[in-house]
Motif scaffolding. Structure first.
Motif, PDB file in Angstrom:
ATOM      1  N   ALA A  48      48.826  47.175  42.580  1.00 47.86           N
ATOM      2  CA  ALA A  48      49.127  47.814  44.162  1.00 47.86           C
ATOM      3  C   ALA A  48      48.240  48.627  44.304  1.00 47.86           C
ATOM      4  N   ILE A  49      47.790  49.695  43.566  1.00 41.93           N
ATOM      5  CA  ILE A  49      46.877  50.852  44.039  1.00 41.93           C
ATOM      6  C   ILE A  49      45.471  50.104  44.020  1.00 41.93           C
ATOM      7  N   ALA A  50      45.157  49.105  43.256  1.00 46.24           N
ATOM      8  CA  ALA A  50      43.959  48.539  43.519  1.00 46.24           C
ATOM      9  C   ALA A  50      43.868  47.685  44.711  1.00 46.24           C
ATOM     10  N   ALA A  51      44.828  47.079  44.997  1.00 44.09           N
ATOM     11  CA  ALA A  51      44.868  46.190  46.190  1.00 44.09           C
ATOM     12  C   ALA A  51      44.996  47.108  47.630  1.00 44.09           C
ATOM     13  N   PHE A  52      45.644  48.162  47.400  1.00 45.32           N
ATOM     14  CA  PHE A  52      45.524  49.116  48.544  1.00 45.32           C
ATOM     15  C   PHE A  52      44.151  49.684  48.634  1.00 45.32           C
ATOM     16  N   GLY A  53      43.610  50.117  47.750  1.00 42.85           N
ATOM     17  CA  GLY A  53      42.118  50.795  47.828  1.00 42.85           C
ATOM     18  C   GLY A  53      41.271  49.919  48.405  1.00 42.85           C
ATOM     19  N   CYS A  54      41.131  48.476  47.972  1.00 46.50           N
ATOM     20  CA  CYS A  54      40.304  47.592  48.290  1.00 46.50           C
ATOM     21  C   CYS A  54      40.620  47.299  49.838  1.00 46.50           C
ATOM     22  N   GLU A  91      35.756  43.202  46.435  1.00 50.83           N
ATOM     23  CA  GLU A  91      36.745  42.405  46.088  1.00 50.83           C
ATOM     24  C   GLU A  91      36.721  42.170  44.687  1.00 50.83           C
ATOM     25  N   ALA A  92      35.326  42.504  43.928  1.00 45.06           N
ATOM     26  CA  ALA A  92      35.424  42.237  42.663  1.00 45.06           C
ATOM     27  C   ALA A  92      36.183  43.230  41.879  1.00 45.06           C
ATOM     28  N   LEU A  93      36.082  44.454  42.494  1.00 41.71           N
ATOM     29  CA  LEU A  93      37.110  45.574  42.098  1.00 41.71           C
ATOM     30  C   LEU A  93      38.470  45.035  42.073  1.00 41.71           C
ATOM     31  N   GLY A  94      38.886  44.555  43.200  1.00 43.15           N
ATOM     32  CA  GLY A  94      40.228  44.118  43.120  1.00 43.15           C
ATOM     33  C   GLY A  94      40.526  42.955  41.969  1.00 43.15           C
ATOM     34  N   ILE A  95      39.589  41.991  41.769  1.00 40.55           N
ATOM     35  CA  ILE A  95      39.807  41.075  40.819  1.00 40.55           C
ATOM     36  C   ILE A  95      39.798  41.542  39.370  1.00 40.55           C
ATOM     37  N   TYR A  96      38.847  42.597  38.953  1.00 43.85           N
ATOM     38  CA  TYR A  96      39.037  43.329  37.801  1.00 43.85           C
ATOM     39  C   TYR A  96      40.389  44.141  37.691  1.00 43.85           C
ATOM     40  N   ILE A  99      42.773  41.330  36.443  1.00 42.27           N
ATOM     41  CA  ILE A  99      42.599  40.873  35.249  1.00 42.27           C
ATOM     42  C   ILE A  99      43.330  41.806  34.237  1.00 42.27           C
ATOM     43  N   ILE A 100      42.929  43.110  34.607  1.00 39.63           N
ATOM     44  CA  ILE A 100      43.664  43.901  33.841  1.00 39.63           C
ATOM     45  C   ILE A 100      45.216  44.101  33.626  1.00 39.63           C
ATOM     46  N   ALA A 101      45.730  44.002  34.942  1.00 39.97           N
ATOM     47  CA  ALA A 101      47.174  43.688  34.811  1.00 39.97           C
ATOM     48  C   ALA A 101      47.690  42.415  34.252  1.00 39.97           C
ATOM     49  N   PHE A 102      47.010  41.395  34.379  1.00 42.92           N
ATOM     50  CA  PHE A 102      47.428  40.156  33.765  1.00 42.92           C
ATOM     51  C   PHE A 102      47.365  40.516  32.176  1.00 42.92           C
ATOM     52  N   LEU A 103      46.443  41.121  31.664  1.00 39.75           N
ATOM     53  CA  LEU A 103      46.174  41.489  30.199  1.00 39.75           C
ATOM     54  C   LEU A 103      47.395  42.247  29.765  1.00 39.75           C
ATOM     55  N   LEU A 104      47.580  43.370  30.579  1.00 41.35           N
ATOM     56  CA  LEU A 104      48.856  44.270  30.352  1.00 41.35           C
ATOM     57  C   LEU A 104      50.239  43.604  30.566  1.00 41.35           C
ATOM     58  N   ALA A 105      50.314  42.439  31.369  1.00 45.79           N
ATOM     59  CA  ALA A 105      51.473  41.875  31.446  1.00 45.79           C
ATOM     60  C   ALA A 105      51.692  41.037  30.218  1.00 45.79           C
ATOM     61  N   GLY A 106      50.731  40.726  29.727  1.00 45.68           N
ATOM     62  CA  GLY A 106      50.643  39.697  28.461  1.00 45.68           C
ATOM     63  C   GLY A 106      51.164  40.344  27.255  1.00 45.68           C
ATOM     64  N   LYS A 107      51.042  41.746  27.207  1.00 43.71           N
ATOM     65  CA  LYS A 107      51.666  42.496  26.250  1.00 43.71           C
ATOM     66  C   LYS A 107      53.276  42.446  26.168  1.00 43.71           C
ATOM     67  N   VAL A 108      53.770  42.312  27.319  1.00 44.78           N
ATOM     68  CA  VAL A 108      55.150  42.355  27.557  1.00 44.78           C
ATOM     69  C   VAL A 108      55.821  41.892  26.614  1.00 44.78           C
TER      70      VAL A 108
END
Length: 108
Positions: A48-54, A91-96, A99-108
């Motif tokens: 959410a913070i990354a999307a807002f910043g982008c 936009e690449a920063l938002g995609i990064y 990806i990090i959010a997906f990796l974190l969500a995979g740990k749940v």
């Protein structure tokens, strides 16, 4: 200004907690119910913070480009390439972050 500072500090606090929670999970310690919740919260707030910043950055870049084209219409072809390049990098920063959010969500 106080609200922005409080928002940023809250986001940093949540992201720090998600890192601590992930380390506790990797070490085998910590509460089993609390760790996945904090990691999921960190992933959600991080994206959410990354999307807002982008979105803010893209708005400023687009606005500056349109203002400069408005002042000098003959420079539109010279401004177009750096504009597209900067928007792609933002936009690449938002995609990064996604990806990090997906990796974190995979740990749940």
């Amino acid at each position: 200004m106080k609200q922005l500072t409080a928002f940023v500090l809250t986001g940093l606090f949540v992201l720090i907690l998600s890192g601590v929670a992930a380390a506790a999970e990797a070490a085998g310690g910590g509460s089993a119910g609390l760790v996945p919740g904090i990691v999921a919260l960190g992933a959600g707030l991080g994206i959410a913070i990354a999307a807002f910043g982008c979105a803010l950055a893209q708005g400023r870049v687009g606005g500056a480009a349109m203002e400069s084209i408005g002042r000098n219409p003959n420079s539109a072809d010279k401004i177009f390439t750096p504009l597209i390049l900067s928007l792609a990098l933002i936009e690449a920063l938002g995609i990064y972050a996604l990806i990090i959010a997906f990796l974190l969500a995979g740990k749940v």
